[in-house]
Motif scaffolding. Sequence first.
Motif, PDB file in Angstrom:
ATOM      1  N   TYR A 269       0.877  -1.173   0.000  1.00 55.09           N
ATOM      2  CA  TYR A 269       0.000   0.000   0.000  1.00 55.09           C
ATOM      3  C   TYR A 269       0.912   1.220   0.000  1.00 55.09           C
ATOM      4  N   PRO A 270       1.402   1.605  -1.192  1.00 50.09           N
ATOM      5  CA  PRO A 270       2.461   2.619  -1.299  1.00 50.09           C
ATOM      6  C   PRO A 270       2.017   4.045  -1.011  1.00 50.09           C
ATOM      7  N   THR A 271       0.715   4.329  -1.078  1.00 49.73           N
ATOM      8  CA  THR A 271       0.268   5.717  -1.007  1.00 49.73           C
ATOM      9  C   THR A 271       0.150   6.257   0.408  1.00 49.73           C
ATOM     10  N   GLY A 272       0.485   5.448   1.402  1.00 50.28           N
ATOM     11  CA  GLY A 272       0.533   5.944   2.773  1.00 50.28           C
ATOM     12  C   GLY A 272      -0.817   6.178   3.408  1.00 50.28           C
ATOM     13  N   LYS A 273      -1.805   5.369   3.059  1.00 48.17           N
ATOM     14  CA  LYS A 273      -3.142   5.540   3.620  1.00 48.17           C
ATOM     15  C   LYS A 273      -3.328   4.773   4.923  1.00 48.17           C
ATOM     16  N   LEU A 274      -2.614   3.665   5.085  1.00 47.99           N
ATOM     17  CA  LEU A 274      -2.864   2.782   6.226  1.00 47.99           C
ATOM     18  C   LEU A 274      -2.289   3.347   7.516  1.00 47.99           C
ATOM     19  N   ARG A 275      -3.031   3.135   8.608  1.00 47.29           N
ATOM     20  CA  ARG A 275      -2.648   3.669   9.904  1.00 47.29           C
ATOM     21  C   ARG A 275      -1.574   2.794  10.554  1.00 47.29           C
ATOM     22  N   ILE A 276      -0.592   3.453  11.146  1.00 42.17           N
ATOM     23  CA  ILE A 276       0.580   2.751  11.672  1.00 42.17           C
ATOM     24  C   ILE A 276       0.229   1.884  12.869  1.00 42.17           C
ATOM     25  N   LEU A 277      -0.425   2.466  13.871  1.00 40.25           N
ATOM     26  CA  LEU A 277      -0.605   1.780  15.147  1.00 40.25           C
ATOM     27  C   LEU A 277      -1.464   0.535  15.058  1.00 40.25           C
ATOM     28  N   TYR A 278      -2.625   0.656  14.419  1.00 41.02           N
ATOM     29  CA  TYR A 278      -3.581  -0.444  14.496  1.00 41.02           C
ATOM     30  C   TYR A 278      -3.794  -1.175  13.165  1.00 41.02           C
ATOM     31  N   GLU A 279      -3.011  -0.860  12.159  1.00 38.27           N
ATOM     32  CA  GLU A 279      -3.036  -1.636  10.923  1.00 38.27           C
ATOM     33  C   GLU A 279      -1.636  -2.131  10.569  1.00 38.27           C
ATOM     34  N   CYS A 280      -0.705  -1.199  10.403  1.00 32.92           N
ATOM     35  CA  CYS A 280       0.648  -1.576   9.964  1.00 32.92           C
ATOM     36  C   CYS A 280       1.407  -2.388  11.013  1.00 32.92           C
ATOM     37  N   PHE A 281       1.393  -1.947  12.279  1.00 30.36           N
ATOM     38  CA  PHE A 281       2.186  -2.628  13.306  1.00 30.36           C
ATOM     39  C   PHE A 281       1.729  -4.069  13.571  1.00 30.36           C
ATOM     40  N   PRO A 282       0.423  -4.312  13.834  1.00 32.88           N
ATOM     41  CA  PRO A 282       0.027  -5.701  14.105  1.00 32.88           C
ATOM     42  C   PRO A 282       0.309  -6.641  12.933  1.00 32.88           C
ATOM     43  N   SER A 307       3.817   9.573  14.910  1.00 34.73           N
ATOM     44  CA  SER A 307       3.744  10.965  15.360  1.00 34.73           C
ATOM     45  C   SER A 307       2.414  11.265  16.034  1.00 34.73           C
ATOM     46  N   GLY A 308       1.416  10.426  15.793  1.00 37.64           N
ATOM     47  CA  GLY A 308       0.090  10.601  16.389  1.00 37.64           C
ATOM     48  C   GLY A 308      -0.646   9.281  16.355  1.00 37.64           C
ATOM     49  N   ILE A 309      -1.770   9.191  17.058  1.00 41.96           N
ATOM     50  CA  ILE A 309      -2.455   7.896  17.160  1.00 41.96           C
ATOM     51  C   ILE A 309      -3.066   7.451  15.831  1.00 41.96           C
ATOM     52  N   HIS A 310      -3.302   8.394  14.918  1.00 44.51           N
ATOM     53  CA  HIS A 310      -3.854   8.029  13.611  1.00 44.51           C
ATOM     54  C   HIS A 310      -2.854   8.280  12.476  1.00 44.51           C
ATOM     55  N   ALA A 311      -1.571   8.331  12.817  1.00 48.68           N
ATOM     56  CA  ALA A 311      -0.534   8.551  11.795  1.00 48.68           C
ATOM     57  C   ALA A 311      -0.534   7.424  10.775  1.00 48.68           C
ATOM     58  N   ARG A 312      -0.137   7.760   9.550  1.00 50.51           N
ATOM     59  CA  ARG A 312      -0.171   6.806   8.444  1.00 50.51           C
ATOM     60  C   ARG A 312       1.221   6.544   7.883  1.00 50.51           C
ATOM     61  N   SER A 313       1.318   5.488   7.079  1.00 51.34           N
ATOM     62  CA  SER A 313       2.598   5.165   6.451  1.00 51.34           C
ATOM     63  C   SER A 313       2.370   4.284   5.226  1.00 51.34           C
ATOM     64  N   PRO A 314       3.272   4.365   4.247  1.00 55.79           N
ATOM     65  CA  PRO A 314       3.301   3.328   3.201  1.00 55.79           C
ATOM     66  C   PRO A 314       3.715   2.011   3.853  1.00 55.79           C
ATOM     67  N   ILE A 315       3.350   0.904   3.255  1.00 54.43           N
ATOM     68  CA  ILE A 315       3.770  -0.389   3.793  1.00 54.43           C
ATOM     69  C   ILE A 315       3.955  -1.404   2.674  1.00 54.43           C
ATOM     70  N   PHE A 316       4.987  -2.223   2.830  1.00 55.34           N
ATOM     71  CA  PHE A 316       5.290  -3.320   1.914  1.00 55.34           C
ATOM     72  C   PHE A 316       5.620  -4.521   2.794  1.00 55.34           C
TER      73      PHE A 316
END
Length: 338
Positions: A269-282, A307-316
């Motif tokens: 998901y390259p466009t950085g829409k997914l949330r870090i804490l509760y999508e990317c990390f688990p 940086s925040g509870i709803h921060a986003r990131s690209p993920i591979f």
Amino acid sequence: MAQSEELRTDIVTLTTHIIAQQQKSSKPATGDLSLLLSSIGSACKWIANVVRKAELLKVIGATAVTNIQAETVQKLDVLSNEIFINLIKGTGRAALLVSEENDEAIFVTSERGHYVVVFDPLDGSSNIDCGVSVGTIFGVYHVLQRGEKPTLKDVLRPGTEMVAGGYCMYGSSTMLVLTSGDGVDGFTLDPNTGEFLLTHQKIKLGQKKIYSVNEGNSHAFDPAVKAYLQSVKFPEPVNGKVPAYTARYIGSMVGDVHRTLLYGGIFMYPTGKLRILYECFPMSMLIEQAGGKSSTGRGRMLEVVPSGIHARSPIFLGTTSEVDKIEGLYKQLDEGRL
């Protein structure tokens, strides 16, 4: 009775497994994490029941509300969120909750609240009316200091500090996939007994060549991602043979990651829409525990500090060799060679 007709008697329930895992831990077990994870299992059972009856209960469709991500909130999102919050609060073991559906973190007053729970109560809910698999994603942290009032510092931490993570997928069957740092196990809900039973022990990432990405967003992809897609769609021959890749994309992160976990390949998901804490990390914790790799493209996903509870990131994430290719292309991009 023929062997193929024999009933299983080697039954391990989710609760039994969680307790056994905690007893094997080198750290003193209080039972608090076991209770918390069991309550997450119970929440998933309730959500599975609601999802299955969604049309009959008239809870399919959107509300007039948008969440912090500016996404339209579905009726099932609201119901699933309330179920999850109430069951976690009821354990008395959580000090802080972070949900995709709540703008702010939820602070819980509890003398034995030693954990932080982050979750997306119903990922992919906008697809529920067409029968696509949806799911719940969750992660658990210890609070930094027991006995002190929790703050956002307890949750704005790298994923390497998570003590447990997983998801529950609601599809043709209901399956809960969990890690507490000692491998990945899958549990299938038996609708007759109402128990999650261990069906997939010590899952290891498959090795199939599958790429999963929403190519409808190709116009927004950077050159590194475009170069990777070009290489898998038009691969160079190896020893006279062209390695064949398969494209698969469901549009529900739980469904796409579940397939990647079992079959292999890469989810992007390259466009950085997914949330870090509760999508990317688990999901990253699960993939790494199953022998794979998860990256932002430029570094390990689990080492990111949100940086925040709803921060986003690209993920591979997925098979290590495929994620390595992505990171290699980003390195070329950053060095001006792409």
